[in-house]
Design an enzyme around this catalytic site. Sequence first.
Site, short mmCIF file in Angstrom:
data_model
loop_
_atom_site.label_atom_id
_atom_site.label_comp_id
_atom_site.label_asym_id
_atom_site.label_seq_id
_atom_site.Cartn_x
_atom_site.Cartn_y
_atom_site.Cartn_z
N GLU A 108 0.83 -1.20 0.00
CA GLU A 108 0.00 0.00 0.00
C GLU A 108 0.87 1.25 0.00
O GLU A 108 1.97 1.25 0.53
CB GLU A 108 -0.90 0.03 1.25
CG GLU A 108 -1.94 -1.06 1.23
CD GLU A 108 -2.81 -1.09 2.48
OE1 GLU A 108 -4.00 -1.40 2.35
OE2 GLU A 108 -2.31 -0.84 3.59
N CYS A 121 3.47 8.87 0.90
CA CYS A 121 4.01 7.98 1.92
C CYS A 121 4.28 6.65 1.20
O CYS A 121 3.35 5.96 0.78
CB CYS A 121 2.98 7.83 3.04
SG CYS A 121 3.55 6.83 4.40
N CYS A 128 7.05 -6.03 7.14
CA CYS A 128 8.17 -5.42 7.85
C CYS A 128 8.71 -6.44 8.84
O CYS A 128 7.95 -7.20 9.44
CB CYS A 128 7.71 -4.17 8.61
SG CYS A 128 9.07 -3.25 9.40
N CYS A 132 7.48 -4.18 15.61
CA CYS A 132 6.99 -3.26 16.65
C CYS A 132 5.53 -3.61 16.95
O CYS A 132 4.70 -3.64 16.04
CB CYS A 132 7.11 -1.81 16.19
SG CYS A 132 8.79 -1.35 15.75
N CYS A 135 2.39 -1.45 15.71
CA CYS A 135 2.30 -1.11 14.28
C CYS A 135 1.69 -2.28 13.52
O CYS A 135 2.14 -3.41 13.66
CB CYS A 135 3.69 -0.80 13.74
SG CYS A 135 3.74 -0.52 11.97
N CYS A 361 -0.25 6.44 9.83
CA CYS A 361 1.00 5.82 10.28
C CYS A 361 0.72 4.55 11.06
O CYS A 361 -0.05 4.56 12.01
CB CYS A 361 1.78 6.76 11.18
SG CYS A 361 2.36 8.19 10.34
N1 SAH Z 1 10.01 1.41 9.76
C1 SAH Z 1 10.12 2.85 9.70
C2 SAH Z 1 9.13 3.51 8.79
C3 SAH Z 1 7.67 3.08 8.80
S1 SAH Z 1 6.56 3.59 10.04
C4 SAH Z 1 10.04 3.45 11.08
O1 SAH Z 1 9.64 2.74 11.99
O2 SAH Z 1 10.42 4.59 11.25
C5 SAH Z 1 6.40 5.32 9.99
C6 SAH Z 1 6.14 5.90 11.38
O3 SAH Z 1 4.85 5.51 11.89
C7 SAH Z 1 7.16 5.45 12.40
O4 SAH Z 1 7.56 6.55 13.18
C8 SAH Z 1 6.35 4.46 13.21
O5 SAH Z 1 6.90 4.25 14.48
C9 SAH Z 1 5.00 5.14 13.23
N2 SAH Z 1 3.90 4.26 13.66
C10 SAH Z 1 3.84 2.93 13.56
N3 SAH Z 1 2.69 2.46 14.06
C11 SAH Z 1 1.99 3.54 14.50
C12 SAH Z 1 0.73 3.72 15.11
N4 SAH Z 1 -0.06 2.68 15.35
N5 SAH Z 1 0.33 4.98 15.41
C13 SAH Z 1 1.13 6.03 15.13
N6 SAH Z 1 2.34 5.92 14.54
C14 SAH Z 1 2.78 4.69 14.24
#
Ligand code: SAH
Length: 369
Positions: A108, A121, A128, A132, A135, A361
């Site tokens: 996506e 984006c 991934c 985390c 996420c 995000c």
């Molecule tokens: N892997 C990279 C880029 C992808 S995520 C990274 O982690 O930076 C892009 C951003 O969205 C990151 O800062 C991530 O921590 C954040 N993110 C992930 N899950 C989220 C959520 N549920 N709510 C808000 N931000 C989130």
Amino acid sequence: MTDRPLIQMSAPRRGKPPRHFADLTHDERIDTVREMGLPAFRAKQLETHYYTHLTVDPKEMTDLPAGGRDDLAAQMFPPLMSPLTSLVADGGATRKTLWTLHDGVKVESVLMKYPERATLCVTSQAGCGMACPFCATGQMGLTRNLSAAEIIEQVRLAARASRDGELGEPVRLSNVVFMGMGEPLANYKAVMQTVRALVAPEPHGFGLSARHVTVSTVGLVPAMDKLTKEGIPVTLALSLHAPDDELRNEIVPVNTRWTVDEALDAAYRFYEATGRRVSIEYALIRDMNDQAHRAAMLARKLRERGDGWVHVNPIPLNPTPGSKWTASDPEVEREFVHTLRDHGIPTTIRDTRGSDIDGACGQLAIKED
Ligand code: SAH
């Protein structure tokens, strides 16, 4: 004993996508047109079509000889992705597109229109490997890396859609953030090839300003240092989410390899080398990482490395399926921001788009419905 999800640093090997124009260097493009019996300058014409006119359609390439045009385009621009579905939000200004790749893998990307410009984006990996727990993409595991051309095609198609007014009035795609699916620094080579194509002046690239390209990482320190050595003044975003190792080990599992201090030191080295202020991303999770004492600890760790090198971007956690966590209360969020600012750290709450289409995000995950 640990029940932590496994981190996957390297991607499973799979059938490669067909070789595409956007994967090639300028010299390789010249070699390819020559192999087809054409003069070298055709390579530059193709670059103008691709990066400036944003087209791969031979019918639009009227400066190429009508005879071989179709063959040339077929050779150079094999289709890499097609849109399956699109969802719009924010009154039409945000669009999430689900793409299917040559092998059926789905990814996506999210295009966001602002008054005079647009931001894409972009996705760098299918799934991934960073795991985390807050996420949605992190819950999928890593399917495979995207090729450079698969990432660059997302950009070309978004630039074209923005130019053609598909999200309202026509605007230029000015910003690209590597905040879609995946950990960009775990697919380093393809991501750097993409970054070079983004910032190269037309017709050799899209001609974006490096500062308008954001590479976001969980903090893969050796790759951050490699990025620093490239000397390209992109914006670096570090997804920190906690100032202490104890909590960050839980919510950003890669912290067990590179600690908060190591990641912050690498971010500071990037700032020193490029002069670009680093963004610290911090998803505010209720009763997890949103306490004022954590804001103070974060501010102290940033200040002890210097002044003016960093700003913090808190973002209220976006909900993801199956997660027990929610966003902080607005009052707690305000206090967190004030504490950082009181300690001299520039702080702005991050704009969030598309949460009602699971396009915000951390919400990108492929749902087959
Ligand atoms: N892997 C990279 C880029 C992808 S995520 C990274 O982690 O930076 C892009 C951003 O969205 C990151 O800062 C991530 O921590 C954040 N993110 C992930 N899950 C989220 C959520 N549920 N709510 C808000 N931000 C989130």
